[in-house]
Design a protein around this motif. Structure first.
Motif, short mmCIF file in Angstrom:
data_model
loop_
_atom_site.label_atom_id
_atom_site.label_comp_id
_atom_site.label_asym_id
_atom_site.label_seq_id
_atom_site.Cartn_x
_atom_site.Cartn_y
_atom_site.Cartn_z
N ASP A 45 0.84 -1.21 0.00
CA ASP A 45 0.00 0.00 0.00
C ASP A 45 0.87 1.26 0.00
N ASN A 77 -2.94 -4.54 -1.36
CA ASN A 77 -4.14 -4.52 -2.20
C ASN A 77 -4.24 -3.25 -3.04
N HIS A 144 0.82 -8.30 3.79
CA HIS A 144 0.10 -7.03 3.84
C HIS A 144 -1.19 -7.14 4.66
N HIS A 214 -2.54 -3.00 6.71
CA HIS A 214 -3.88 -3.10 6.10
C HIS A 214 -5.02 -2.71 7.03
MN LIG Z 1 -4.38 -2.42 2.43
#
Ligand SMILES: [Mn+2]
Length: 258
Positions: A45, A77, A144, A214
């Motif tokens: 990220d 993501n 993550h 995350h």
């Molecule tokens: Mn994330």
């Protein structure tokens, strides 16, 4: 003893990251690697939400190069989201239950920035696509997201990363969307079944505890972002959450793992 650190979810806040790394002695005043024999992991990220996502990517890439292997970077993501936006835009996702969904819509709803898209080069894209899903260091399993979805791609660390490499080489929108969906799931290690879930991931992928970003520490604890000063150990010590919530005004946590 070798110092090992992890940072996650920088989300475009390059200056905050530079300051945090310098405070820990990992970079000098110019942002050059100064960590000597320390190791540093970035848990993904890098872009979206904040002002300079591509600047964060460029900084991390340079640190990986300068440190000659002491700095590593994983896929988050939002990398899938940004690259999916670039590759597929507003093309709607195939399949029942996905009506109206597209990378463009999710990108808009999750802090996507046109400036990042415009500045991403083919070289950036190639570097991001090659990022591994997970790593192990100092007894930590580094990922993550706080999810068991990683096991759907591989039952060992090697299998997971081998599968992950192929996913973002695909031209198939459905493959990309499923990658985004899985990496965006969260909270697997919370609550009553959390310790068992963390153990399951560790049993397959190795390590003594899962270190993840995350999910923002302050939101998990129900506290103010600015009040968080350290990572949160939970799930009977089997999980460590290190996302301080930079884009909400929280700290850039530089978590020391060893
Ligand atoms: Mn994330």
């Amino acid at each position: 003893m070798t110092r090992v650190y992890a940072v996650s979810d920088v989300h475009g806040y390059r200056d905050v990251l530079v300051h945090a790394l310098a405070t820990e002695g990992l970079t000098d005043a110019d942002g050059r690697w100064a960590g000597a024999d320390a190791r540093l992991w970035f848990l993904g990220d890098y872009l979206d939400r904040g002002p300079d996502g591509v600047g964060v990517i460029d900084l991390v890439r340079r640190l990986v190069d300068e440190s000659e292997g002491a700095v590593g970077a994983l896929l988050g993501n939002h990398e899938v989201l940004a690259l999916g936006m670039r590759q597929f835009g507003a093309t709607t996702i195939p399949g029942p239950g996905e009506a109206g969904r597209s990378f463009a819509r999710s990108w808009e709803r999750n802090g996507g920035l046109a400036g990042d898209q415009a500045r991403l080069t083919d070289e950036h894209v190639g570097w991001l696509r090659a990022l591994p899903m997970a790593a192990r260091d100092a007894g930590a399993l580094l990922v993550h997201s706080d999810t068991l979805a990683y096991l759907e791609w591989g039952r060992t660390l090697e299998d997971l990363n081998a599968t992950g490499q192929g996913l973002l080489e695909s031209d198939d929108l459905a493959v990309w969307w499923e990658t985004w969906r899985r990496l965006t799931s969260r909270a697997a290690f919370r609550g009553e079944g959390g310790p068992q879930a963390a153990r399951e991931l560790l049993d397959h992928l190795g390590g003594d505890r899962v270190v993840h970003g995350h999910s923002i520490v302050a939101e998990m604890l129900g506290r103010a972002y600015a009040d968080v000063t350290e990572p949160q150990s939970y799930a009977d010590g089997r999980a460590l959450a290190i996302d301080g919530g930079i884009y909400e005004g929280g700290p850039c946590l530089v978590a020391r793992l060893a």
